[in-house]
Scaffold this active site. Sequence first.
Site, PDB file in Angstrom:
ATOM      1  N   SER A   9      12.815  69.199  38.468  1.00 11.16           N
ATOM      2  CA  SER A   9      14.055  69.795  37.984  1.00 11.16           C
ATOM      3  C   SER A   9      14.220  69.528  36.497  1.00 11.16           C
ATOM      4  O   SER A   9      14.376  68.383  36.073  1.00 11.16           O
ATOM      5  CB  SER A   9      15.254  69.201  38.724  1.00 11.16           C
ATOM      6  OG  SER A   9      16.433  69.525  38.008  1.00 11.16           O
ATOM      7  N   HIS A  34      11.843  73.953  38.638  1.00 15.23           N
ATOM      8  CA  HIS A  34      13.164  74.098  39.261  1.00 15.23           C
ATOM      9  C   HIS A  34      14.229  74.162  38.163  1.00 15.23           C
ATOM     10  O   HIS A  34      14.336  73.266  37.327  1.00 15.23           O
ATOM     11  CB  HIS A  34      13.426  72.919  40.192  1.00 15.23           C
ATOM     12  CG  HIS A  34      14.696  73.016  40.975  1.00 15.23           C
ATOM     13  ND1 HIS A  34      14.811  73.773  42.130  1.00 15.23           N
ATOM     14  CD2 HIS A  34      15.927  72.464  40.773  1.00 15.23           C
ATOM     15  CE1 HIS A  34      16.046  73.666  42.611  1.00 15.23           C
ATOM     16  NE2 HIS A  34      16.743  72.883  41.804  1.00 15.23           N
ATOM     17  N   ASP A  36      18.274  74.506  37.288  1.00 16.19           N
ATOM     18  CA  ASP A  36      19.611  74.305  37.841  1.00 16.19           C
ATOM     19  C   ASP A  36      20.662  74.957  36.951  1.00 16.19           C
ATOM     20  O   ASP A  36      20.900  74.510  35.834  1.00 16.19           O
ATOM     21  CB  ASP A  36      19.906  72.798  37.951  1.00 16.19           C
ATOM     22  CG  ASP A  36      19.091  72.154  39.050  1.00 16.19           C
ATOM     23  OD1 ASP A  36      19.235  72.572  40.220  1.00 16.19           O
ATOM     24  OD2 ASP A  36      18.291  71.251  38.741  1.00 16.19           O
ATOM     25  N   MET A  38      24.526  75.780  36.446  1.00 15.95           N
ATOM     26  CA  MET A  38      25.857  75.325  36.899  1.00 15.95           C
ATOM     27  C   MET A  38      26.942  75.937  36.026  1.00 15.95           C
ATOM     28  O   MET A  38      26.797  75.987  34.802  1.00 15.95           O
ATOM     29  CB  MET A  38      25.949  73.803  36.780  1.00 15.95           C
ATOM     30  CG  MET A  38      24.856  73.066  37.506  1.00 15.95           C
ATOM     31  SD  MET A  38      25.028  71.296  37.232  1.00 15.95           S
ATOM     32  CE  MET A  38      23.578  70.677  38.068  1.00 15.95           C
ATOM     33  N   HIS A  67      18.050  77.699  40.961  1.00 15.72           N
ATOM     34  CA  HIS A  67      19.073  77.233  41.902  1.00 15.72           C
ATOM     35  C   HIS A  67      20.435  77.486  41.253  1.00 15.72           C
ATOM     36  O   HIS A  67      20.813  76.782  40.313  1.00 15.72           O
ATOM     37  CB  HIS A  67      18.821  75.733  42.149  1.00 15.72           C
ATOM     38  CG  HIS A  67      19.850  75.048  42.975  1.00 15.72           C
ATOM     39  ND1 HIS A  67      19.936  73.674  43.044  1.00 15.72           N
ATOM     40  CD2 HIS A  67      20.854  75.527  43.772  1.00 15.72           C
ATOM     41  CE1 HIS A  67      20.925  73.333  43.849  1.00 15.72           C
ATOM     42  NE2 HIS A  67      21.511  74.432  44.295  1.00 15.72           N
ATOM     43  N   MET A  69      24.217  77.292  41.022  1.00 19.16           N
ATOM     44  CA  MET A  69      25.425  76.603  41.491  1.00 19.16           C
ATOM     45  C   MET A  69      26.599  77.253  40.766  1.00 19.16           C
ATOM     46  O   MET A  69      27.239  76.643  39.903  1.00 19.16           O
ATOM     47  CB  MET A  69      25.308  75.092  41.197  1.00 19.16           C
ATOM     48  CG  MET A  69      24.342  74.391  42.127  1.00 19.16           C
ATOM     49  SD  MET A  69      23.716  72.835  41.453  1.00 19.16           S
ATOM     50  CE  MET A  69      22.328  73.452  40.508  1.00 19.16           C
ATOM     51  N   MET A 138      20.703  70.479  50.265  1.00 13.85           N
ATOM     52  CA  MET A 138      21.155  69.553  49.213  1.00 13.85           C
ATOM     53  C   MET A 138      21.277  68.151  49.802  1.00 13.85           C
ATOM     54  O   MET A 138      21.989  67.945  50.789  1.00 13.85           O
ATOM     55  CB  MET A 138      22.518  69.981  48.654  1.00 13.85           C
ATOM     56  CG  MET A 138      22.508  71.192  47.745  1.00 13.85           C
ATOM     57  SD  MET A 138      21.424  71.089  46.297  1.00 13.85           S
ATOM     58  CE  MET A 138      21.979  69.586  45.493  1.00 13.85           C
ATOM     59  N   GLY A 146      20.460  62.425  39.119  1.00 11.95           N
ATOM     60  CA  GLY A 146      20.542  60.968  39.164  1.00 11.95           C
ATOM     61  C   GLY A 146      21.448  60.372  40.227  1.00 11.95           C
ATOM     62  O   GLY A 146      21.800  59.195  40.140  1.00 11.95           O
ATOM     63  N   ASP A 176      16.717  68.768  47.725  1.00  8.03           N
ATOM     64  CA  ASP A 176      17.098  68.618  46.316  1.00  8.03           C
ATOM     65  C   ASP A 176      18.172  67.545  46.158  1.00  8.03           C
ATOM     66  O   ASP A 176      19.274  67.684  46.680  1.00  8.03           O
ATOM     67  CB  ASP A 176      17.620  69.981  45.828  1.00  8.03           C
ATOM     68  CG  ASP A 176      17.918  70.012  44.340  1.00  8.03           C
ATOM     69  OD1 ASP A 176      17.715  68.996  43.655  1.00  8.03           O
ATOM     70  OD2 ASP A 176      18.358  71.089  43.873  1.00  8.03           O
TER      71      ASP A 176
HETATM   72  C1  DX5 Z   1      21.809  68.697  41.435  1.00 16.08           C
HETATM   73  C2  DX5 Z   1      20.636  69.598  41.156  1.00 16.08           C
HETATM   74  C3  DX5 Z   1      19.330  68.917  41.250  1.00 16.08           C
HETATM   75  C4  DX5 Z   1      19.157  67.765  40.291  1.00 16.08           C
HETATM   76  C5  DX5 Z   1      18.287  66.767  40.966  1.00 16.08           C
HETATM   77  O1  DX5 Z   1      22.947  69.424  41.571  1.00 16.08           O
HETATM   78  O2  DX5 Z   1      20.597  70.690  42.057  1.00 16.08           O
HETATM   79  O3  DX5 Z   1      18.232  69.819  41.142  1.00 16.08           O
HETATM   80  O4  DX5 Z   1      18.614  68.112  39.063  1.00 16.08           O
HETATM   81  O5  DX5 Z   1      18.232  65.632  40.180  1.00 16.08           O
HETATM   82  P1  DX5 Z   1      17.763  64.249  40.758  1.00 16.08           P
HETATM   83  O6  DX5 Z   1      16.356  64.430  41.245  1.00 16.08           O
HETATM   84  O7  DX5 Z   1      17.880  63.349  39.576  1.00 16.08           O
HETATM   85  O8  DX5 Z   1      18.689  63.887  41.884  1.00 16.08           O
HETATM   86 ZN    ZN Z   2      18.692  72.013  42.079  1.00 13.74          ZN
END
Ligand code: DX5
Ligand code: ZN
Length: 220
Positions: A9, A34, A36, A38, A67, A69, A138, A146, A176
């Site tokens: 990611s 990947h 993300d 948001m 992905h 969100m 999820m 993190g 994820d």
């Molecule tokens: C969280 C994201 C993840 C995130 C994962 O909302 O969808 O893809 O980047 O990060 P780690 O691996 O640090 O949990």
């Molecule tokens: Zn993600």
Amino acid sequence: MNQVKIAPSLLAADFGNLQRDVEMVNESDAAWHHLDIMDGVFVPNISYGMPVVKAIAKHASKPLDAHLMIIDPDRYIQTFADLGVYLLTVHYEACQHLHRTVQAIRAAGMKAGVALNPHTDVSLLKFILKDLDLVLVMSVNPGFGGQSFIPATYDKIRTLKKMLKDQESSALIEVDGGVGPDNASKLIDAGADVLVAGSSVFKAKDPKAIIAEMASVKVS
Ligand code: DX5
Ligand code: ZN
């Protein structure tokens, strides 16, 4: 049985050195990049938008796994297709007409995925599983990298795997959030096909070694 796919990611990448980090993924044993996205509405954080996706796409040599969100993702399906996204995942909780959204993603030439928040029951996908290329489970509440992995995810993956088998669906299971070498084997044993990893990869001294370690876990 196919080998597990690792999808680093880029949320955890160094955005001042984005090209370098994308190229690290290119050279690694990762299967996908990947991404993300948001919106600060569906989740309490804003990550990055189209200009950054475009910059990543320019340097990425592996398929883009986006992905979303965001609320009302239908508005941006064509844009992500134009940017070269391979697989577009929307959240079950963000779609009024999920089946229509999935059809629109496929009509735009992309693979279609649906993501489930930790509290959302996999059984809600029963009548749409046949239309999906991937289900993203999820294992943290979406919005931030993190965070700590939620252990109930294992049962959820096992239940979903059984549903997919019963329906003879070839959809992949992606996990994820809080994923790394410590829980990779257990997730793969439970039925995960794709592992997304942000912090465990990008905060490591040797990110490529962490990716290689997870990619080489044997599937039983
Ligand atoms: C969280 C994201 C993840 C995130 C994962 O909302 O969808 O893809 O980047 O990060 P780690 O691996 O640090 O949990
Ligand atoms: Zn993600």
